[in-house]
Design an enzyme around this catalytic site. Structure first.
Site, PDB file in Angstrom:
ATOM      1  N   ASN A 193       0.741  -1.032   0.143  1.00  0.00           N
ATOM      2  CA  ASN A 193      -0.135  -0.081   0.125  1.00  0.00           C
ATOM      3  C   ASN A 193       0.827   1.183   0.008  1.00  0.00           C
ATOM      4  OD1 ASN A 193      -2.091  -1.625  -0.251  1.00  0.00           O
ATOM      5  ND2 ASN A 193      -2.662  -1.525   2.150  1.00  0.00           N
TER       6      ASN A 193
ATOM      7  N   HIS B  96      18.212  16.180  -8.969  1.00  0.00           N
ATOM      8  CA  HIS B  96      16.989  15.702  -8.228  1.00  0.00           C
ATOM      9  C   HIS B  96      16.127  16.791  -7.667  1.00  0.00           C
ATOM     10  CE1 HIS B  96      19.366  11.893  -8.381  1.00  0.00           C
ATOM     11  NE2 HIS B  96      18.215  11.147  -8.293  1.00  0.00           N
TER      12      HIS B  96
ATOM     13  N   MET C  19      16.642  -0.010  -8.947  1.00  0.00           N
ATOM     14  CA  MET C  19      16.059  -1.026  -9.553  1.00  0.00           C
ATOM     15  C   MET C  19      15.987  -0.781 -11.005  1.00  0.00           C
ATOM     16  SD  MET C  19      16.051  -3.658  -7.662  1.00  0.00           S
ATOM     17  CE  MET C  19      14.926  -4.661  -8.644  1.00  0.00           C
TER      18      MET C  19
ATOM     19  N   LYS D 153      15.006  16.236  -1.851  1.00  0.00           N
ATOM     20  CA  LYS D 153      16.236  15.210  -1.490  1.00  0.00           C
ATOM     21  C   LYS D 153      17.268  15.692  -0.534  1.00  0.00           C
ATOM     22  CE  LYS D 153      19.070  11.659  -3.964  1.00  0.00           C
ATOM     23  NZ  LYS D 153      18.655  10.591  -3.521  1.00  0.00           N
TER      24      LYS D 153
ATOM     25  N   ALA E 266      20.158  -1.156  -4.801  1.00  0.00           N
ATOM     26  CA  ALA E 266      19.690   0.268  -4.350  1.00  0.00           C
ATOM     27  C   ALA E 266      19.091   0.974  -5.478  1.00  0.00           C
ATOM     28  CB  ALA E 266      20.834   1.244  -4.057  1.00  0.00           C
TER      29      ALA E 266
HETATM   30  N1  LIG Z   1      15.850   0.074  -4.640  1.00  0.00           N
HETATM   31  C1  LIG Z   1      15.135   1.136  -5.409  1.00  0.00           C
HETATM   32  O1  LIG Z   1      15.632   1.222  -6.816  1.00  0.00           O
HETATM   33  C2  LIG Z   1      14.144   1.898  -4.825  1.00  0.00           C
HETATM   34  C3  LIG Z   1      13.344   2.720  -5.337  1.00  0.00           C
HETATM   35  C4  LIG Z   1      12.210   3.364  -4.883  1.00  0.00           C
HETATM   36  C5  LIG Z   1      12.082   3.190  -3.431  1.00  0.00           C
HETATM   37  N2  LIG Z   1      13.052   2.235  -2.690  1.00  0.00           N
HETATM   38  C6  LIG Z   1      12.618   1.954  -1.232  1.00  0.00           C
HETATM   39  O2  LIG Z   1      11.691   1.187  -1.041  1.00  0.00           O
HETATM   40  C7  LIG Z   1      10.929   1.662   0.267  1.00  0.00           C
HETATM   41  C8  LIG Z   1       9.525   1.916  -0.115  1.00  0.00           C
HETATM   42  O3  LIG Z   1       9.564   3.057  -0.883  1.00  0.00           O
HETATM   43  P1  LIG Z   1       8.074   3.758  -1.199  1.00  0.00           P
HETATM   44  O4  LIG Z   1       8.506   4.966  -1.657  1.00  0.00           O
HETATM   45  O5  LIG Z   1       7.212   2.784  -1.689  1.00  0.00           O
HETATM   46  O6  LIG Z   1       7.698   4.185   0.443  1.00  0.00           O
HETATM   47  P2  LIG Z   1       6.448   4.338   1.381  1.00  0.00           P
HETATM   48  O7  LIG Z   1       6.519   4.750   2.537  1.00  0.00           O
HETATM   49  O8  LIG Z   1       5.328   5.051   0.174  1.00  0.00           O
HETATM   50  O9  LIG Z   1       5.872   2.669   1.316  1.00  0.00           O
HETATM   51  C9  LIG Z   1       6.343   1.920   2.398  1.00  0.00           C
HETATM   52  C10 LIG Z   1       5.091   1.031   2.726  1.00  0.00           C
HETATM   53  O10 LIG Z   1       5.671  -0.218   3.436  1.00  0.00           O
HETATM   54  C11 LIG Z   1       4.661  -0.447   4.401  1.00  0.00           C
HETATM   55  N3  LIG Z   1       5.244  -1.121   5.641  1.00  0.00           N
HETATM   56  C12 LIG Z   1       5.616  -0.652   6.903  1.00  0.00           C
HETATM   57  N4  LIG Z   1       5.961  -1.489   7.726  1.00  0.00           N
HETATM   58  C13 LIG Z   1       5.701  -2.916   7.000  1.00  0.00           C
HETATM   59  C14 LIG Z   1       5.804  -4.029   7.081  1.00  0.00           C
HETATM   60  N5  LIG Z   1       6.164  -4.454   8.666  1.00  0.00           N
HETATM   61  N6  LIG Z   1       5.502  -5.058   6.448  1.00  0.00           N
HETATM   62  C15 LIG Z   1       5.005  -4.680   5.076  1.00  0.00           C
HETATM   63  N7  LIG Z   1       4.772  -3.348   4.824  1.00  0.00           N
HETATM   64  C16 LIG Z   1       5.143  -2.636   5.817  1.00  0.00           C
HETATM   65  C17 LIG Z   1       3.997   1.167   4.789  1.00  0.00           C
HETATM   66  O11 LIG Z   1       2.815   1.109   5.616  1.00  0.00           O
HETATM   67  C18 LIG Z   1       3.938   1.546   3.537  1.00  0.00           C
HETATM   68  O12 LIG Z   1       2.766   1.533   2.891  1.00  0.00           O
HETATM   69  C19 LIG Z   1      11.928   2.690   0.869  1.00  0.00           C
HETATM   70  O13 LIG Z   1      13.014   2.234   1.513  1.00  0.00           O
HETATM   71  C20 LIG Z   1      12.397   3.438  -0.483  1.00  0.00           C
HETATM   72  O14 LIG Z   1      13.764   4.092  -0.213  1.00  0.00           O
HETATM   73  C21 LIG Z   1      13.815   1.653  -3.312  1.00  0.00           C
END
Ligand SMILES: NC(=O)c1ccc[n+]([C@@H]2O[C@H](COP(=O)([O-])OP(=O)(O)OC[C@H]3O[C@@H](n4cnc5c(N)ncnc54)[C@H](O)[C@@H]3O)[C@@H](O)[C@H]2O)c1
Length: 253
Positions: A10, A143, A112, A147, A110
């Protein structure tokens, strides 16, 4: 058809991936995990991974660093491969992911984006041609104004790709304002621009005598990470235990 559990379904990225999978007949989200339940999903959603009773071929994780320990334990116990995209993991968690990969397939990156990861491969070849021929290498990243870190982790990873491909070590220079000296040939300048709502731009410049080559990547939305994660999940389903990254996904294309 690859069956996926979307961990963090979500959140911003979880919802993006839900949209991508709805339009891709090769992959289906069979369950989601998220403690936040304000979203209407067309699959069952569990509060924690431990509550999840649905079997899947692979898990895509975009959640929160605090959730990653339980996730890794679940993946090892159930032998479900995991595409680990959550950032900000501690050294202990990175070690735990490495340990988990002895028993189950773990893919972590880091960034994707298929574009950025393909560029990293191209840069290795470019650096081997241009650096010995005396071309200067510079990186400019842009950016949005929210950021916190600079330069971006992706800019540093691009610089590492250049450096790793070369025999000599190149120094990263972030600021020339206090220097009154010519550029050293063995440096890679990295500049950061912050403004507006720029999603992410990275330019790698090879500047030589009378010619300049620029390799540029522009992200128009966070969808680029979602698309890469979906491709990674398709790649990882059914893979043997081990540590994988996006270079493996690209090499298999
Ligand atoms: N590797 C990449 O390319 C890349 C790209 C974008 C974001 N990210 C990372 O991905 C993560 C999520 O990013 P986002 O923008 O979707 O953040 P977001 O805050 O919009 O979404 C995170 C979701 O995780 C949920 N969550 C919290 N605890 C949880 C649990 N115990 N189990 C399952 N779900 C849980 C939250 O309720 C929330 O809905 C961040 O760490 C971000 O830095 C990585």
């Amino acid at each position: 058809m690859v069956k996926v559990i979307m961990h963090g379904c979500n959140g911003h990225m979880g919802r993006t991936i839900t949209g991508i999978c709805e339009n891709d007949s090769d992959i289906e989200i069979v369950a989601g995990v998220d403690p936040f339940d304000g979203v209407d999903n067309n699959y069952p959603v569990f509060k924690t991974i431990k509550d999840c009773t649905v079997d899947a071929d692979v898990i895509i994780d975009f959640s929160n660093a605090k959730a990653v320990d339980d996730l890794l334990e679940y993946c090892v116990e159930k032998k479900v491969p995991v595409v680990l995209c959550t950032t900000g993991l501690s050294d202990e968690q990175l070690a735990k992911a490495k340990e988990a990969s002895k028993n189950v397939a773990v893919l972590r990156s880091a960034n994707m984006s298929l574009g950025i990861n393909t560029i990293m491969e191209l840069l290795k070849k470019a650096a081997q041609v241009f650096a010995p021929a005396g071309f200067d290498m510079e990186i400019v990243e842009k950016h949005h104004n929210q950021k916190l870190d600079a330069p971006s982790g992706t800019a540093l990873a691009l610089a590492d790709s250049l450096n790793d491909a070369l025999d000599e070590d190149y120094e990263y220079i972030y600021d020339r304002s206090q220097r009154r000296q010519k550029r050293d040939p063995h440096e890679i300048g990295i500049s950061a621009v912050r403004g507006g709502n720029i999603v992410g731009e990275h330019e790698v410049i090879f500047a030589g005598l009378d010619e300049v080559i620029t390799i540029e990547h522009t992200a128009y939305s966070k969808g680029v990470f979602g698309k890469g994660a979906v491709e990674a999940a398709k790649f990882l389903a059914g893979k043997a235990a081990g540590s994988y990254d996006m270079a493996d996904v690209i090499a298999a294309k």
